[in-house]
Write a protein that holds these residues in place. Structure first.
Motif, PDB file in Angstrom:
ATOM      1  N   TYR A 109       0.833  -1.210   0.000  1.00  0.00           N
ATOM      2  CA  TYR A 109       0.000   0.000   0.000  1.00  0.00           C
ATOM      3  C   TYR A 109       0.860   1.249   0.000  1.00  0.00           C
ATOM      4  O   TYR A 109       0.567   2.208  -0.737  1.00  0.00           O
TER       5      TYR A 109
ATOM      6  N   TRP B 106      -6.070  -2.233  -3.334  1.00  0.00           N
ATOM      7  CA  TRP B 106      -5.171  -1.284  -2.677  1.00  0.00           C
ATOM      8  C   TRP B 106      -5.599   0.159  -2.899  1.00  0.00           C
ATOM      9  O   TRP B 106      -5.053   1.056  -2.275  1.00  0.00           O
TER      10      TRP B 106
ATOM     11  N   GLY C 193      -6.596   0.972   0.403  1.00  0.00           N
ATOM     12  CA  GLY C 193      -5.608   0.267   1.198  1.00  0.00           C
ATOM     13  C   GLY C 193      -5.674   0.566   2.678  1.00  0.00           C
ATOM     14  O   GLY C 193      -5.103  -0.170   3.489  1.00  0.00           O
TER      15      GLY C 193
END
Length: 356
Positions: free
Chosen positions: A106, A244, A247
């Motif tokens: 992330y 993500w 995230g």
């Protein structure tokens, strides 16, 4: 084209046919297979992120193979051959959440999102393709998708209801899919995965309620989920498909596999495409509303000869007053085949029978 994702599959392919022509060989350490590779036909073979003995890679390219090398400075493998597991994404959690693979990827994504390069764009594209292929390989025919808000607290009545819904759907033999995050998504994955008696689910819900919010302490929130997973039988067919892009929402640990993607557009398409057995929408905010109307579009354009999977909204007050999506859905459905496939109910207990 054959897809080869293990050394055993490679050896079997060479033993039975002697050729790798037009095969995809993905993310394997081939340093001990140099002689076999040099003896095999490799025209139009594709090697993705494999490792070779010196000189073998160049020889393969000279003989018609296409070799995609490992990409530098990545915290993830863009050529991976399967879905993630919770243990993989959360390895290192004992040192703190920031040290886990999920958190490191992330941070990488947040950086390249502002400084995107050809290498990073290629890496994310290859990664999402690999995850999508792995999910396709599961053959999730008739799976049911359940959408809902990530802010739903462990310990709440709505969380328990969502877990009960997941359990009820799994009891009908359906594979259950969610967005893979916390809140309603976690509850649904838990209920679908836990195959023991109802008393086990009650105990699990009580354990989780001790850490109700992921935002307070992600590491403790994850650790509590792992404790539940390690105590109970969570072998039910339940999968999470997170991204993500969001995230900051940690993936839950209760699914058999985690199909985490970079592209939210691909994630939404994949999730809805695999939910061929129907879609259930619990209360949620912008993300859930987006999924509702993304699911409606193919249903709206379906003709009389096409089956229209059910779409069930749960929460009459929520979907008519708080987020009034139902009046618009009803208007769109008027006079179209999809009218018989959309439903608004007030209780999760009403859902299974509407899915057929």
């Amino acid at each position: 084209m054959a897809e080869i994702e293990s050394l055993a599959s490679l050896d079997a392919q060479l033993a039975t046919s002697g050729t790798l022509a037009e095969c995809y060989v993905q993310s394997l350490d081939l340093t001990g297979r140099g002689d076999q590779l040099l003896a095999a036909e490799v025209t139009h073979a594709v090697f993705l992120g494999c490792t070779f003995s010196p000189g073998v890679e160049a020889a393969l390219e000279e003989r018609g193979a296409l070799v995609f090398p490992s990409l530098p400075d990545l915290p993830f493998n863009p050529y991976r051959s399967g879905l993630y597991t919770a243990d993989e994404l959360y390895a290192g959690l004992e040192r703190g959440h920031r040290y886990t693979l999920d958190a490191r990827v992330y941070r990488w994504w947040r950086h390249v999102g502002q400084h995107r390069s050809l290498t990073s764009a290629l890496a994310m594209t290859l990664h999402d393709h690999a995850i999508t292929e792995a999910l396709d390989g599961l053959v999730l025919t008739g799976a049911v998708g359940v959408m809902g808000g990530h802010q739903l607290l462990r310990g709440s009545a709505a969380y328990s209801d969502a877990a009960g819904l997941g359990r009820a759907l799994a009891a009908t033999g359906r594979t259950v899919l969610s967005g893979g995050g916390p809140g309603a998504m976690e509850a649904v994955n838990l209920g679908a995965a836990l195959v023991g008696p109802a008393s086990d689910l009650v105990t699990a819900l009580g354990m989780l309620a001790e850490q109700p919010r992921f935002a307070d302490d992600v590491a403790s929130w994850v650790a509590t989920g792992l404790a539940v997973r390690d105590r109970f039988d969570l072998s039910g067919r339940s999968y999470g498909i997170p991204t993500w892009l969001y995230g900051h929402e940690p993936p839950n640990v209760f699914s058999a596999g985690i199909a985490k993607l970079f592209s939210n557009a691909i994630r939404e398409d994949v999730l809805l495409r695999h939910a061929s057995g129907g879609l259930v929408c619990l209360p949620g905010a912008a993300g859930t509303v987006q999924e509702v109307f993304q699911a409606v579009t193919p249903r709206f354009y379906a003709n009389d000869e096409q089956p229209v999977p059910p779409l069930v909204l749960v929460g009459v007050d929520y979907w008519t007053r708080v987020q009034p999506a139902w009046p618009l859905l009803s208007s769109l459905a008027n006079g179209r085949p999809m009218a018989a496939a959309i439903h608004l109910v007030d209780a999760v207990s009403d859902v299974p029978e509407l899915l057929g």
